[in-house]
Scaffold this motif. Structure first.
Motif, PDB file in Angstrom:
ATOM      1  N   ILE A 297     -76.662  -5.164  30.195  1.00 15.85           N
ATOM      2  CA  ILE A 297     -76.354  -4.406  29.434  1.00 15.85           C
ATOM      3  C   ILE A 297     -76.893  -5.533  28.027  1.00 15.85           C
ATOM      4  N   GLY A 298     -77.378  -4.264  27.503  1.00 17.68           N
ATOM      5  CA  GLY A 298     -78.339  -4.694  26.111  1.00 17.68           C
ATOM      6  C   GLY A 298     -79.703  -4.341  27.076  1.00 17.68           C
ATOM      7  N   ALA A 299     -80.508  -3.545  25.915  1.00 23.33           N
ATOM      8  CA  ALA A 299     -82.113  -2.967  26.364  1.00 23.33           C
ATOM      9  C   ALA A 299     -82.799  -3.331  25.254  1.00 23.33           C
ATOM     10  N   GLY A 300     -83.085  -4.452  24.559  1.00 26.44           N
ATOM     11  CA  GLY A 300     -83.545  -4.805  23.626  1.00 26.44           C
ATOM     12  C   GLY A 300     -84.977  -5.462  24.263  1.00 26.44           C
TER      13      GLY A 300
ATOM     14  N   ALA B 268     -77.468  -9.114  28.101  1.00 31.37           N
ATOM     15  CA  ALA B 268     -78.794  -9.166  27.316  1.00 31.37           C
ATOM     16  C   ALA B 268     -78.613  -8.168  26.306  1.00 31.37           C
ATOM     17  N   VAL B 269     -77.198  -9.050  25.908  1.00 31.01           N
ATOM     18  CA  VAL B 269     -77.118  -8.655  24.099  1.00 31.01           C
ATOM     19  C   VAL B 269     -76.839  -9.382  23.333  1.00 31.01           C
ATOM     20  N   LYS B 270     -76.599 -10.030  22.343  1.00 29.69           N
ATOM     21  CA  LYS B 270     -76.422 -11.145  20.471  1.00 29.69           C
ATOM     22  C   LYS B 270     -74.990 -11.596  21.194  1.00 29.69           C
TER      23      LYS B 270
ATOM     24  N   ALA C 251     -80.100   0.876  32.195  1.00 27.34           N
ATOM     25  CA  ALA C 251     -79.606  -0.446  31.462  1.00 27.34           C
ATOM     26  C   ALA C 251     -78.705   0.313  29.968  1.00 27.34           C
ATOM     27  N   SER C 252     -78.170  -0.049  29.479  1.00 26.73           N
ATOM     28  CA  SER C 252     -76.837   0.081  28.555  1.00 26.73           C
ATOM     29  C   SER C 252     -77.686  -0.047  27.128  1.00 26.73           C
ATOM     30  N   SER C 253     -76.687   0.672  26.037  1.00 27.16           N
ATOM     31  CA  SER C 253     -76.893   0.735  25.064  1.00 27.16           C
ATOM     32  C   SER C 253     -75.957   1.446  23.983  1.00 27.16           C
TER      33      SER C 253
HETATM   34  P1  NAD Z   1     -82.502  -7.104  20.569  1.00 22.94           P
HETATM   35  O1  NAD Z   1     -81.589  -7.465  19.539  1.00 22.94           O
HETATM   36  O2  NAD Z   1     -83.484  -7.104  21.317  1.00 22.94           O
HETATM   37  O3  NAD Z   1     -81.385  -6.891  22.026  1.00 22.94           O
HETATM   38  C1  NAD Z   1     -80.119  -6.448  21.556  1.00 22.94           C
HETATM   39  C2  NAD Z   1     -79.915  -5.302  23.359  1.00 22.94           C
HETATM   40  O4  NAD Z   1     -78.311  -5.040  22.351  1.00 22.94           O
HETATM   41  C3  NAD Z   1     -80.108  -4.233  21.479  1.00 22.94           C
HETATM   42  O5  NAD Z   1     -80.079  -3.104  23.036  1.00 22.94           O
HETATM   43  C4  NAD Z   1     -78.462  -3.736  21.458  1.00 22.94           C
HETATM   44  O6  NAD Z   1     -78.426  -2.293  21.605  1.00 22.94           O
HETATM   45  C5  NAD Z   1     -77.613  -3.949  22.452  1.00 22.94           C
HETATM   46  N1  NAD Z   1     -75.903  -4.102  22.122  1.00 22.94           N
HETATM   47  C6  NAD Z   1     -75.956  -3.941  20.591  1.00 22.94           C
HETATM   48  N2  NAD Z   1     -74.218  -4.250  21.020  1.00 22.94           N
HETATM   49  C7  NAD Z   1     -73.873  -4.177  22.937  1.00 22.94           C
HETATM   50  C8  NAD Z   1     -72.347  -3.518  23.201  1.00 22.94           C
HETATM   51  N3  NAD Z   1     -71.334  -3.364  23.019  1.00 22.94           N
HETATM   52  N4  NAD Z   1     -73.002  -2.902  24.588  1.00 22.94           N
HETATM   53  C9  NAD Z   1     -74.537  -2.823  24.847  1.00 22.94           C
HETATM   54  N5  NAD Z   1     -75.246  -2.803  24.535  1.00 22.94           N
HETATM   55  C10 NAD Z   1     -75.281  -3.567  23.193  1.00 22.94           C
HETATM   56  O7  NAD Z   1     -82.072  -8.541  21.367  1.00 22.94           O
HETATM   57  P2  NAD Z   1     -83.186  -9.769  22.996  1.00 22.94           P
HETATM   58  O8  NAD Z   1     -84.148 -10.646  22.044  1.00 22.94           O
HETATM   59  O9  NAD Z   1     -83.577  -8.874  23.729  1.00 22.94           O
HETATM   60  O10 NAD Z   1     -82.031 -11.704  22.973  1.00 22.94           O
HETATM   61  C11 NAD Z   1     -80.583 -10.547  24.112  1.00 22.94           C
HETATM   62  C12 NAD Z   1     -80.503 -11.600  24.462  1.00 22.94           C
HETATM   63  O11 NAD Z   1     -81.340 -12.674  24.546  1.00 22.94           O
HETATM   64  C13 NAD Z   1     -79.727 -12.824  23.361  1.00 22.94           C
HETATM   65  O12 NAD Z   1     -78.873 -12.680  23.688  1.00 22.94           O
HETATM   66  C14 NAD Z   1     -80.802 -14.029  22.763  1.00 22.94           C
HETATM   67  O13 NAD Z   1     -79.744 -14.962  22.183  1.00 22.94           O
HETATM   68  C15 NAD Z   1     -81.483 -14.656  24.138  1.00 22.94           C
HETATM   69  N6  NAD Z   1     -82.557 -14.468  23.566  1.00 22.94           N
HETATM   70  C16 NAD Z   1     -83.794 -14.284  23.199  1.00 22.94           C
HETATM   71  C17 NAD Z   1     -84.482 -15.212  23.209  1.00 22.94           C
HETATM   72  C18 NAD Z   1     -85.515 -14.136  22.268  1.00 22.94           C
HETATM   73  O14 NAD Z   1     -86.529 -14.795  22.255  1.00 22.94           O
HETATM   74  N7  NAD Z   1     -85.453 -13.275  22.426  1.00 22.94           N
HETATM   75  C19 NAD Z   1     -84.298 -16.276  23.831  1.00 22.94           C
HETATM   76  C20 NAD Z   1     -83.596 -16.602  24.639  1.00 22.94           C
HETATM   77  C21 NAD Z   1     -82.952 -15.653  24.764  1.00 22.94           C
END
Ligand code: NAD
Length: 266
Positions: A6-9, A69-71, A32-34
């Motif tokens: 859930i989240g495709a980032g 895997a969303v914020k 994956a969803s976004s």
């Molecule tokens: P990102 O912004 O690249 O991806 C976030 C994804 O969430 C996107 O695909 C977005 O479209 C999706 N999203 C937003 N709202 C949504 C919803 N309602 N339903 C479904 N999807 C939704 O973020 P990231 O860097 O991949 O981080 C993801 C998580 O991992 C975060 O919680 C972050 O705290 C955690 N994290 C990241 C890191 C890092 O170094 N990047 C390290 C540790 C933890």
């Protein structure tokens, strides 16, 4: 096993790529969803061969293990969307920074199996360091499942949840400290006459090599440091400068400050 994101980032794609490259899961077993506004991220997933959807509940219906895997700010909305589709057969793995297991469990049906992970960005190049903590309803074998999945993008270890904030201060935030170290070493190289590209490569390989020596020899880093320093040689002169600047104390302060920040925001 079917895996959902859930989240495709960045993190979802890094994990998906690691799973596929490891040969443990084929792309057609991952979904994956976004939201529609981030269609380009789903396009990137499709290019990897993943299934995609705009419906978070569909991810749950089609998966055994679901990565949140969303914020962090989006976790409660997502949890309320997926809760009706969740059963005790699902394992929910949250990588959201600062959201506790208890918090996630409170948003999901009772006895949901929840795991909290603190990954780091080098997962993108399959050199990550992740620590994970198990929720109260997890079953025997869940920790092994999570370790197997996370180890496709690097080192993964189970810890009690109380250690997740210190892990955030060390390996979670650590890549940014080390990027600054690489930049500083490269700047030093440029100052003494090396071309920028070469200085950067030498700095990065030096950190990579030092880390591999610690991990592969098992020798204490203080011993490895002593081994490099010959009497009145250049290394000990350089080391004197670093110690005069309080290098180790500064690194300890950084880990402590980031841990405290993580505790305060969690
Ligand atoms: P990102 O912004 O690249 O991806 C976030 C994804 O969430 C996107 O695909 C977005 O479209 C999706 N999203 C937003 N709202 C949504 C919803 N309602 N339903 C479904 N999807 C939704 O973020 P990231 O860097 O991949 O981080 C993801 C998580 O991992 C975060 O919680 C972050 O705290 C955690 N994290 C990241 C890191 C890092 O170094 N990047 C390290 C540790 C933890």
């Amino acid at each position: 096993m079917k895996i959902g994101f859930i989240g495709a980032g960045k993190m979802a794609q890094a994990l998906a790529r690691g799973l596929i490259n490891s040969g443990r899961i084929t792309a057609d077993n991952i979904i994956a969803s976004s939201p529609k506004r981030d269609e380009f991220l789903l396009d990137q997933c499709k290019q990897m061969g993943l299934n995609t959807t705009h419906e978070n509940a569909e991810v749950v219906q089609k998966s055994d293990v679901i990565f949140l895997a969303v914020k962090p700010v989006h976790v409660s909305k997502v949890a309320s969307e997926i809760a009706p589709a969740l059963s005790k057969e699902h394992l929910v793995v949250s990588i959201a920074l600062g959201i506790t297991i208890r918090n996630i469990e409170s948003l999901l049906p009772t006895k949901s199996r929840v795991v909290r992970v603190m990954p780091n960005t080098p997962s993108v190049v399959r050199a990550g360091a992740s620590a994970f903590a198990m929720g109260s309803a997890c079953r025997d074998g869940d920790a092994e499942t999570v370790e197997r999945l996370l180890s496709t993008v690097g080192f993964a270890v189970e810890v009690p949840e109380i250690h997740i904030d210190p892990v955030t201060g060390l390996s979670g935030s650590g890549p940014s400290y080390m990027f600054a170290v690489i930049e500083g070493l490269a700047d030093g190289g440029v100052k003494v006459g090396l071309p920028r590209d070469l200085a950067l490569k030498l700095a990065a390989y030096t950190l990579l090599g030092a880390a591999k020596m610690v991990l592969e020899t098992g020798v204490h880093p203080a011993q490895l440091k002593d081994d490099v320093q010959s009497p009145a040689g250049s290394s000990v002169y350089g080391m004197h400068k670093l110690e005069s600047g309080g290098l180790k104390g500064i690194l300890m302060d950084a880990v402590e400050a980031a841990t405290n920040r993580s505790r305060a925001t969690g």
